[in-house]
Design a protein around this motif. Structure first.
Motif, PDB file in Angstrom:
ATOM      1  N   LYS A  76      -2.805   4.022  -3.124  1.00  0.00           N
ATOM      2  CA  LYS A  76      -2.929   3.044  -3.832  1.00  0.00           C
ATOM      3  C   LYS A  76      -2.489   1.719  -3.492  1.00  0.00           C
ATOM      4  O   LYS A  76      -1.915   1.478  -2.419  1.00  0.00           O
ATOM      5  N   LEU A  77      -2.794   0.807  -4.282  1.00  0.00           N
ATOM      6  CA  LEU A  77      -2.550  -0.638  -3.971  1.00  0.00           C
ATOM      7  C   LEU A  77      -1.577  -0.959  -5.097  1.00  0.00           C
ATOM      8  O   LEU A  77      -2.111  -0.737  -6.366  1.00  0.00           O
ATOM      9  N   TYR A 128      -7.585   3.074  -5.987  1.00  0.00           N
ATOM     10  CA  TYR A 128      -8.496   2.445  -4.653  1.00  0.00           C
ATOM     11  C   TYR A 128      -9.937   2.749  -4.697  1.00  0.00           C
ATOM     12  O   TYR A 128     -10.581   2.096  -3.869  1.00  0.00           O
ATOM     13  N   HIS A 160     -10.034  -3.451   1.175  1.00  0.00           N
ATOM     14  CA  HIS A 160     -10.252  -2.410   0.490  1.00  0.00           C
ATOM     15  C   HIS A 160      -9.133  -1.570   0.968  1.00  0.00           C
ATOM     16  O   HIS A 160      -8.519  -1.532   2.050  1.00  0.00           O
ATOM     17  N   ILE A 161      -8.929  -0.575   0.130  1.00  0.00           N
ATOM     18  CA  ILE A 161      -7.952   0.463   0.082  1.00  0.00           C
ATOM     19  C   ILE A 161      -8.474   1.938   0.489  1.00  0.00           C
ATOM     20  O   ILE A 161      -9.748   2.145  -0.037  1.00  0.00           O
ATOM     21  N   GLN A 212     -11.726  -3.592  -5.242  1.00  0.00           N
ATOM     22  CA  GLN A 212     -11.818  -4.211  -4.079  1.00  0.00           C
ATOM     23  C   GLN A 212     -11.534  -5.658  -4.266  1.00  0.00           C
ATOM     24  O   GLN A 212     -11.676  -5.995  -5.531  1.00  0.00           O
ATOM     25  N   ILE A 219       0.864  -1.245  -0.077  1.00  0.00           N
ATOM     26  CA  ILE A 219      -0.176   0.140   0.020  1.00  0.00           C
ATOM     27  C   ILE A 219       1.122   1.357  -0.104  1.00  0.00           C
ATOM     28  O   ILE A 219       2.018   1.280   0.578  1.00  0.00           O
ATOM     29  N   TYR A 251      -3.465  -0.179  -8.531  1.00  0.00           N
ATOM     30  CA  TYR A 251      -4.827   0.015  -8.554  1.00  0.00           C
ATOM     31  C   TYR A 251      -5.396   1.252  -7.959  1.00  0.00           C
ATOM     32  O   TYR A 251      -4.886   1.901  -7.303  1.00  0.00           O
ATOM     33  N   LEU A 289      -4.735  -0.140   4.503  1.00  0.00           N
ATOM     34  CA  LEU A 289      -5.558  -1.347   4.002  1.00  0.00           C
ATOM     35  C   LEU A 289      -6.708  -1.944   5.136  1.00  0.00           C
ATOM     36  O   LEU A 289      -5.967  -2.162   6.122  1.00  0.00           O
ATOM     37  N   PRO A 335      -2.753   6.614   3.642  1.00  0.00           N
ATOM     38  CA  PRO A 335      -3.539   5.391   3.038  1.00  0.00           C
ATOM     39  C   PRO A 335      -3.502   4.271   4.209  1.00  0.00           C
ATOM     40  O   PRO A 335      -2.781   4.039   5.109  1.00  0.00           O
TER      41      PRO A 335
END
Lengths: 236, 236
Positions: free
Chosen positions: A198-199, A222, B178-179, A226, A179, A220, B199, B197
């Motif tokens: 972001k992921l 966010y 979910h982020i 999911q 993350i 990704y 997670l 951020p």
């Protein structure tokens, strides 16, 4: 496709067609054998496969039950075709930003187990969900294994092409998740602000002989993504 | 523990002891049978288990090979004991913020499949890695299944207690990721700023009879955590 894989698909279809929910019981083994006209060992192998895939769970002495979570719109972390499988009810499109034969970065070379002077395909794409940017993807393919790619292929499913077009068998993957905060370029492509969450997902895909062939980094959005992952008793 | 599970552990130990790397070949079946003094069917079951766990991969007609990614310090998304298994080289501690018997939230009731007036245990903890906050956890346990908890148990491994103390068998889990951005309370506990951020991981753990017993929400410190997940051919 082997017979037990085909029967596994049929059983999955049965679950869909009958709208079975989590905890609902499947017909007993004998009934499944008759219904699909196959032997006990085939049905058993099909059910084992479905258990591994997280579709059913078996309770010793009690039966086989449907395993199904209730949430929609989650990307399956255990599927390379995550988008296709998990988001098939959504409208997904791809834009190819770049496709070229080049030399790998240090990082790509390590993960693909190739030398720095070997050729790789580099692919950069954006995925859209309902017209909104879902992810920014950069992939490196070992050209000694994935011998040919073109714009048309990479705009569609590269994995379908690899398995069906090139006849290769995909074995396993390792995926690493971090993350972080979006940099300027990522934010631009994903239509978000710099420093938003972001992921980042790095994956190494291997053939069934253990050779790595694809190193991908996916960032990704966010707000659009999911994820879910199913675990079974052997990993818990 | 069944014999094949024990032998699987022994083979894993063998891989560790011999410092085998990804792609290294294991001794042939016959050699493993002699070495551990067990039948072919036991070795085969052990190897199947290790393949499911992502420890080895089998290449038809060629042998059994070690599967091992090279990165350290990643939390395994497929393990309920993720911390213990993936971060065992790190110094991990827990602080119990709250432990009480209460009624479930609407969300917890749905996920645990209980009524709103049934009793649940509510546990709120912070995990620390090397003294830095790693995660903030809120868990709901169905009290009809997890009949007793105390501060001592929840400060250690609740899952060890459930399997060894209560003798329950854990079956499978569904995890949703979910982020997002940290709210004020989360930021305070994780020693970060609001809107940084995060997670968020929601998991539902089921017994091997399919009953959900634990609904947990874990918020991770993005600076302290990274994750990995291994996929096998049946899911790819």
């Amino acid at each position: 496709m082997l017979k037990y894989q085909h029967i596994a698909n049929e059983i999955e279809k049965y679950i869909e067609d009958h709208a079975l929910k989590q905890g609902d019981k499947l017909p007993v083994l004998e009934k499944l054998m008759t219904q699909f006209g196959v032997s006990k060992s085939t049905v058993t192998k099909s059910l084992d496969l479905l258990e591994k895939k997280g579709v059913v769970f078996q309770v010793r002495g009690s039966g086989i039950f449907v395993r199904k979570h209730k949430r929609k719109g989650y990307i399956n972390l255990l599927a390379s075709q995550g988008f296709k499988n998990s988001l098939e009810e959504f409208q997904l499109t791809s834009e190819v930003l770049q496709l070229k034969v080049t030399k790998p970065t240090q990082e790509a070379a390590v993960n693909l187990n190739v030398e720095l002077n070997q050729d790789v395909y580099y692919v950069k794409r954006i995925r859209y969900i309902h017209g909104q940017p879902l992810s920014l993807e950069e992939s490196y393919f070992n050209k000694a294994i994935i011998t040919y790619l073109n714009k048309e292929i990479v705009a569609e499913s590269i994995f379908n092409y690899i398995t069906e077009g090139l006849g290769l068998k995909i074995g396993f993957s390792d995926t690493f998740l971090h993350i972080g905060k979006l940099n300027e370029e990522e934010a631009k492509y994903l239509e978000l602000e710099k420093d938003e969450p972001k992921l980042e997902m790095e994956s190494v895909f291997h053939l069934n002989n253990g050779q790595p062939f694809d190193f991908s980094k996916v960032t990704y959005n966010y707000q659009q993504s999911q994820f879910f992952v199913q675990a079974s008793s052997y990993s818990l």
